[in-house]
Design a protein around this motif. Structure first.
Motif, PDB file in Angstrom:
ATOM      1  N   CYS A  70       0.842  -1.217   0.000  1.00  0.00           N
ATOM      2  CA  CYS A  70       0.000   0.000   0.000  1.00  0.00           C
ATOM      3  C   CYS A  70       0.868   1.253   0.000  1.00  0.00           C
ATOM      4  N   ALA A  71       1.938   1.230   0.783  1.00  0.00           N
ATOM      5  CA  ALA A  71       2.853   2.371   0.811  1.00  0.00           C
ATOM      6  C   ALA A  71       3.727   2.411  -0.427  1.00  0.00           C
ATOM      7  N   VAL A  72       4.226   1.256  -0.854  1.00  0.00           N
ATOM      8  CA  VAL A  72       5.101   1.205  -2.034  1.00  0.00           C
ATOM      9  C   VAL A  72       4.371   1.691  -3.274  1.00  0.00           C
ATOM     10  N   HIS A  73       3.142   1.239  -3.484  1.00  0.00           N
ATOM     11  CA  HIS A  73       2.374   1.685  -4.643  1.00  0.00           C
ATOM     12  C   HIS A  73       2.183   3.200  -4.634  1.00  0.00           C
ATOM     13  N   ALA A  74       2.054   3.752  -3.452  1.00  0.00           N
ATOM     14  CA  ALA A  74       1.834   5.200  -3.335  1.00  0.00           C
ATOM     15  C   ALA A  74       3.102   6.004  -3.618  1.00  0.00           C
ATOM     16  N   GLY A  75       4.263   5.315  -3.611  1.00  0.00           N
ATOM     17  CA  GLY A  75       5.515   6.008  -3.901  1.00  0.00           C
ATOM     18  C   GLY A  75       6.476   6.089  -2.736  1.00  0.00           C
ATOM     19  N   TRP A  76       6.135   5.477  -1.589  1.00  0.00           N
ATOM     20  CA  TRP A  76       7.031   5.477  -0.438  1.00  0.00           C
ATOM     21  C   TRP A  76       8.274   4.661  -0.744  1.00  0.00           C
ATOM     22  N   PRO A  77       9.450   5.097  -0.348  1.00  0.00           N
ATOM     23  CA  PRO A  77       9.738   6.326   0.427  1.00  0.00           C
ATOM     24  C   PRO A  77      10.217   7.482  -0.441  1.00  0.00           C
ATOM     25  N   ASP A  78      10.104   7.348  -1.771  1.00  0.00           N
ATOM     26  CA  ASP A  78      10.787   8.272  -2.677  1.00  0.00           C
ATOM     27  C   ASP A  78       9.992   9.525  -3.029  1.00  0.00           C
ATOM     28  N   ARG A  79       8.673   9.395  -3.159  1.00  0.00           N
ATOM     29  CA  ARG A  79       7.865  10.550  -3.562  1.00  0.00           C
ATOM     30  C   ARG A  79       7.431  11.331  -2.326  1.00  0.00           C
ATOM     31  N   GLN A  80       7.641  12.632  -2.387  1.00  0.00           N
ATOM     32  CA  GLN A  80       7.314  13.469  -1.227  1.00  0.00           C
ATOM     33  C   GLN A  80       5.822  13.452  -0.903  1.00  0.00           C
ATOM     34  N   ASN A  81       4.991  13.390  -1.926  1.00  0.00           N
ATOM     35  CA  ASN A  81       3.537  13.460  -1.702  1.00  0.00           C
ATOM     36  C   ASN A  81       2.894  12.079  -1.760  1.00  0.00           C
ATOM     37  N   TRP A  82       3.641  11.027  -1.332  1.00  0.00           N
ATOM     38  CA  TRP A  82       3.117   9.663  -1.451  1.00  0.00           C
ATOM     39  C   TRP A  82       1.850   9.448  -0.624  1.00  0.00           C
ATOM     40  N   LYS A  83       1.671  10.248   0.427  1.00  0.00           N
ATOM     41  CA  LYS A  83       0.470  10.055   1.257  1.00  0.00           C
ATOM     42  C   LYS A  83      -0.804  10.546   0.569  1.00  0.00           C
ATOM     43  N   ARG A  84      -0.647  11.163  -0.604  1.00  0.00           N
ATOM     44  CA  ARG A  84      -1.837  11.507  -1.386  1.00  0.00           C
ATOM     45  C   ARG A  84      -2.540  10.229  -1.862  1.00  0.00           C
ATOM     46  N   LEU A  85      -1.770   9.165  -2.006  1.00  0.00           N
ATOM     47  CA  LEU A  85      -2.307   7.886  -2.464  1.00  0.00           C
ATOM     48  C   LEU A  85      -2.363   6.842  -1.350  1.00  0.00           C
ATOM     49  N   PHE A  86      -2.184   7.287  -0.128  1.00  0.00           N
ATOM     50  CA  PHE A  86      -2.167   6.373   1.003  1.00  0.00           C
ATOM     51  C   PHE A  86      -3.055   6.913   2.119  1.00  0.00           C
ATOM     52  N   PRO A  87      -3.882   6.082   2.741  1.00  0.00           N
ATOM     53  CA  PRO A  87      -4.101   4.656   2.497  1.00  0.00           C
ATOM     54  C   PRO A  87      -4.676   4.382   1.103  1.00  0.00           C
ATOM     55  N   ALA A  88      -4.460   3.176   0.608  1.00  0.00           N
ATOM     56  CA  ALA A  88      -5.036   2.780  -0.672  1.00  0.00           C
ATOM     57  C   ALA A  88      -6.556   2.853  -0.573  1.00  0.00           C
ATOM     58  N   ASP A  89      -7.183   3.214  -1.682  1.00  0.00           N
ATOM     59  CA  ASP A  89      -8.645   3.311  -1.671  1.00  0.00           C
ATOM     60  C   ASP A  89      -9.302   1.940  -1.595  1.00  0.00           C
ATOM     61  N   VAL A  90      -8.660   0.944  -2.202  1.00  0.00           N
ATOM     62  CA  VAL A  90      -9.233  -0.403  -2.115  1.00  0.00           C
ATOM     63  C   VAL A  90      -8.107  -1.426  -2.096  1.00  0.00           C
ATOM     64  N   HIS A  91      -8.283  -2.419  -1.232  1.00  0.00           N
ATOM     65  CA  HIS A  91      -7.389  -3.586  -1.214  1.00  0.00           C
ATOM     66  C   HIS A  91      -8.234  -4.800  -1.573  1.00  0.00           C
ATOM     67  N   PRO A  92      -7.978  -5.419  -2.731  1.00  0.00           N
ATOM     68  CA  PRO A  92      -8.698  -6.636  -3.088  1.00  0.00           C
ATOM     69  C   PRO A  92      -8.035  -7.837  -2.431  1.00  0.00           C
ATOM     70  N   SER A  93      -8.843  -8.747  -1.908  1.00  0.00           N
ATOM     71  CA  SER A  93      -8.282  -9.901  -1.208  1.00  0.00           C
ATOM     72  C   SER A  93      -9.205 -11.094  -1.367  1.00  0.00           C
ATOM     73  N   GLY A  94      -8.617 -12.263  -1.471  1.00  0.00           N
ATOM     74  CA  GLY A  94      -9.406 -13.483  -1.489  1.00  0.00           C
ATOM     75  C   GLY A  94      -9.833 -13.852  -0.076  1.00  0.00           C
ATOM     76  N   ILE A  95     -10.928 -14.541   0.028  1.00  0.00           N
ATOM     77  CA  ILE A  95     -11.439 -14.943   1.334  1.00  0.00           C
ATOM     78  C   ILE A  95     -10.418 -15.795   2.085  1.00  0.00           C
ATOM     79  N   ASP A  96      -9.576 -16.508   1.314  1.00  0.00           N
ATOM     80  CA  ASP A  96      -8.611 -17.422   1.921  1.00  0.00           C
ATOM     81  C   ASP A  96      -7.332 -16.744   2.392  1.00  0.00           C
ATOM     82  N   ILE A  97      -7.116 -15.475   2.004  1.00  0.00           N
ATOM     83  CA  ILE A  97      -5.873 -14.807   2.415  1.00  0.00           C
ATOM     84  C   ILE A  97      -6.127 -13.562   3.271  1.00  0.00           C
TER      85      ILE A  97
END
Length: 826
Positions: free
Chosen positions: A468-495
């Motif tokens: 969630c942080a890496v996709h947003a650009g952490w730690p390199d992009r200064q404004n990475w928290k604009r994309l964090f937290p992620a708006d949606v996390h898809p997950s299987g029922i088993d994980i």
């Protein structure tokens, strides 16, 4: 406006648009755009495992629908793609593929074999994802085995260590003797199997009496350190504080009191061995008992097992049972059903070993996990309890170190002289301590200059639980928290217990923030036998087989329409085929409409007066738009699909198109303005259908849009068009009611023709309708043109009173009598 080909060639259409969309770059996240709202998808980087299966199809269809929908809603959508490369699964497959064990070849050679297999599998999975039409921004693609991703994983470890969330210690851990590594609770699956309960006599010290103990693991007798009874059990509490002689090894151990002992299980007397199960671990820790480890890392009895040293667990069990029998200490054996933990990768039965490992403090975060889970919106809502229950059930912290080769190195060294731990600095990473020295001249404690690099590596979840942080650009992009937290996390029922949980604890510990705002859960895909699809069960259907036969759009329809979010979905070939038939229907009606709209100019209808059925259809279209938008916001894709399909097939095609054909074919009879009104309705409503379907079946809707609408609407892609809003001013309840009456009248007359085995083109010489009241009569009179044209009526009489004849279903007070012309048999 261009005519559509007669045949719907889904293979050709899908390949064409998958290439063109990538060329157009419409799926790329614009990092420089600070105006549009952003929408971030925490795309789970999958384990590369070969060709896509139908479970993958279900999961990926869900979050691709979300991505496409949100783009049309005006969001700057980040839909990244990574590959979770490390893990026991890859190492095990390499060992099987090359008939080796990881220690049989040099480490670099083994890692190279792992990387090659990963790349092969990535290629196969990527092909399947592309064929499914997933709208990924491929410029974001990454691999967790790359050094740049190592950097992020290692940096997160350093930060957590400094925040006191990481510690090293010798503790009991789940251990896979096949993989020869520690594994986490979440990596242990459980199966029920038939076992044996052995009733063994333990002689009381200094007495001829004995206590009878029932155990399913006699092989652990050499590691027995105590015997426990419930202090409330009047049969045995008198023995508390005394000792028994452990059979076979003839060692004295104390009899202790423990309230957790169930007097009803077995004999009510329990042996504590180190370690037969987790209950043994709890008792040893609580009562500060000694530890006797008798297992090696590859699952054999060590020197503490005495005469049984070198035997496997099963061999030792059989040998000890034989010796107990020979000594007259085995009273009886009975069959039981027991639950056994297995490694979720290699399926070997796990043991509990005490080993020095790295841990992350997770149990201290349980309260924060519960609070954050309740703040997250879950689709469906009840799934959050799975995460909360899992967090509360954990007995141990997360063991994050592994004794493997193909994984991210732990950035730590030890002083060769004094053993002092040297943690990498934040600007040292990425680093591999096995081949690099720390960037320091000497040990800070003793001044020595030689170091030993940490040989253990990270659990693969340490890589993937910061996405969630890496996709947003952490730690390199200064404004990475604009994309964090992620708006949606898809997950299987088993994980949920792994991905959703590990993401939660890692981000809470690192940033004191939940990692995602919503969690979209997909269930399992079931085979024809009703069980979860599995190659081992031979009920498995490969995705390429389905895609080749039916195409991506039909397959996506199956995934979206199969059931409610989070529920298990059966794979039935007829369901996919139904989706394909619907697409053929959509294609055919679009081709038909394109002919009816030949030379049609949308601006020519600006002041045209709409007829009753035109207003009826427009009103139902706006109602449909409102409904679909509401359920799409709730990720209720199955409802969206059914609403759109029913509307398209039955309302638009069967009712409206059939009703206005005559008006369109014979403007010289009905007037040019009525023809234009029908053309405007067809043009706008078909476009709305395409828009509503676009996130679900993107390829066929794009092809139709480009042929019929691209020139007039002006969007370079249907995917780039704005999601339609319900135009409330067009919702006309009166027109809907009156129009529905007209449509049912047409339908009922046609049904009577069919029952009389007449062709639908058979003329009606006289149709007399008894409307029952003035309102119904006025509605039919208002639509008289379309009714007469659709039914080929020579003379239509509408009376406001009640009468005899065949009645309508919804409007039972309306009846009719039809006189047919020359009978044309079907």
């Amino acid at each position: 406006m261009q005519p559509l080909p007669k045949e719907y060639n889904f293979i050709e259409i899908e390949r064409k648009w998958q290439l063109k969309w990538e060329e157009m770059g419409i799926y790329r996240y614009d990092w420089s755009d600070m105006k549009r709202p952003v929408f971030s998808i925490d795309t789970p980087p999958p384990y590369p495992s070969g060709e896509l299966h139908m479970g993958n199809v279900l999961n990926w269809t869900y979050f691709d629908i979300v991505a496409r929908y949100k783009r049309m809603c005006g969001y700057n959508v980040l839909f990244p793609q990574g590959w979770d490369c490390h893990g026991l699964g890859i190492e095990i497959q390499v060992e099987k593929l090359h008939n080796i064990r990881k220690r049989d070849v040099p480490p670099d050679q083994f890692r190279k074999l792992c990387s090659e297999l990963v790349e092969k599998y990535i290629g196969m999975m990527k092909e399947g994802i592309l064929r499914l039409g997933c709208s990924i921004d491929w410029t974001t693609e990454y691999r967790t085995m790359d050094s740049d991703y190592w950097r992020r994983t290692q940096l997160s470890f350093i930060l957590l260590y400094k925040k006191d969330f990481i510690y090293q210690g010798t503790h009991p851990v789940n251990w896979c003797p096949r993989c020869e590594t520690a594994i986490a609770d979440a990596e242990v699956d459980y199966e029920k199997r038939e076992g044996a309960l052995h009733y063994i006599r333990y002689l009381l010290d200094g007495s001829d009496e004995y206590l009878l103990i029932a155990t399913s693991r006699p092989e652990f007798i050499p590691a027995c350190v105590a015997v426990e009874v419930n202090p409330e059990d009047e049969r045995f509490n008198k023995y508390i504080g005394k000792s028994v002689i452990v059979p076979i090894v003839n060692r004295k151990v104390p009899i202790i009191a423990e309230e957790a002992v169930d007097p009803a299980f077995g004999t009510g007397v329990v042996q504590i061995c180190t370690y037969g199960d987790k209950e043994d671990v709890k008792t040893v820790m609580k009562h500060k008992l000694p530890v006797i480890m008798i297992l090696t890392e590859n699952g054999k009895i060590n020197e503490n097992g005495g005469k049984y040293a070198g035997l496997t667990i099963n061999q030792a069990r059989n040998a000890i049972v034989e010796d107990l029998t020979a000594a007259g200490l085995l009273e009886k054996t009975e069959k039981i059903t027991q639950e056994v933990g297995r490694c979720d990768r290699c399926k070997a039965h796990i043991e509990i070993l005490e080993r020095k490992q790295w841990f992350m403090k997770t149990r201290s975060l349980t309260e924060a996990v519960e609070k954050a889970a309740n703040d997250v919106v879950w689709y469906p809502d009840y799934m959050k309890s799975r995460l909360i229950d899992w967090a509360k059930s954990l007995d141990w912290d997360w063991v994050i170190s592994r004794q493997r080769l193909f994984a991210t190195p732990i950035p730590v060294w030890y002083c060769k002289n004094c053993g002092e731990l040297i943690l990498a600095q934040e600007d040292w990473v990425p680093v591999d301590p096995k081949i690099e020295n720390p960037r320091t001249d000497k040990c800070p404690k003793c001044g020595a200059k030689e170091f030993i690099g940490e040989s253990d590596v990270f659990d693969t979840w340490m890589d993937s639980s910061i996405t969630c942080a890496v996709h947003a650009g952490w730690p390199d992009r200064q404004n990475w928290k604009r994309l964090f937290p992620a708006d949606v996390h898809p997950s299987g029922i088993d994980i949920i217990r792994t991905w959703a949980y590990y993401l939660m604890v890692r981000h809470l510990a690192l940033f004191n923030e939940k990692p995602y705002k919503t969690c979209l859960i997909n269930g399992m895909v079931l085979g024809a036998d009703g069980r979860k699809m599995s190659k081992s069960l031979k009920n498995y259907v490969a995705a390429p087989e389905v895609l080749n036969k039916n195409g991506a759009d039909a397959t996506r329809q199956w995934a979206a329409a199969g059931g409610a979010t989070g529920s298990d979905i059966p794979y039935r070939a007829p369901d996919v085929e139904y989706g394909r038939r619907f697409l053929v229907k959509l294609w055919n009606v679009s081709a038909f409409v394109s002919k009816l709209l030949h030379n049609y100019v949308p601006t020519a209808t600006e002041n045209v007066e709409l007829q009753l059925l035109d207003r009826w259809l427009f009103s139902k279209t706006e109602t449909l738009t409102k409904k679909v938008t509401e359920v799409m916001e709730k990720c209720q894709f199955n409802i969206a699909v059914e609403e759109i399909r029913n509307f398209t097939w039955h309302v638009f095609c069967d009712a409206y198109v059939e009703a206005v054909k005559d008006r369109l074919y014979r403007p010289e009879v009905y007037g040019e303005t009525k023809k234009l009104a029908a053309q405007q309705t067809l043009y706008e409503v078909l476009f709305r259908i395409l828009q509503l379907l676009a996130p679900i079946v993107p390829h066929v809707t794009e092809e139709i849009y480009q042929a019929l609408y691209a020139d007039s609407k002006g969007y370079k892609s249907l995917q780039a068009s704005p999601w339609p809003e319900c135009r409330q001013a067009w919702v006309d309840e009166n027109a809907e009611k009156r129009g529905t009456l007209v449509v049912e009248l047409i339908s009922e007359v046609r049904r009577e023709k069919a029952e009389k085995r007449l062709s639908l083109n058979t003329p009606v010489k006289q149709l007399t309708v008894y409307a029952g009241d003035n309102s119904a009569a006025e509605a039919i009179e208002e639509a008289k043109t379309d009714v007469m044209g659709a039914l080929r009526i020579d003379n239509l009489t509408v009376l406001p009173e009640s009468g005899n004849g065949r009645s309508l279903t919804q409007f039972s007070t309306v009846t009719f009598i039809a006189e047919y012309g020359e009978l044309t048999k079907k």
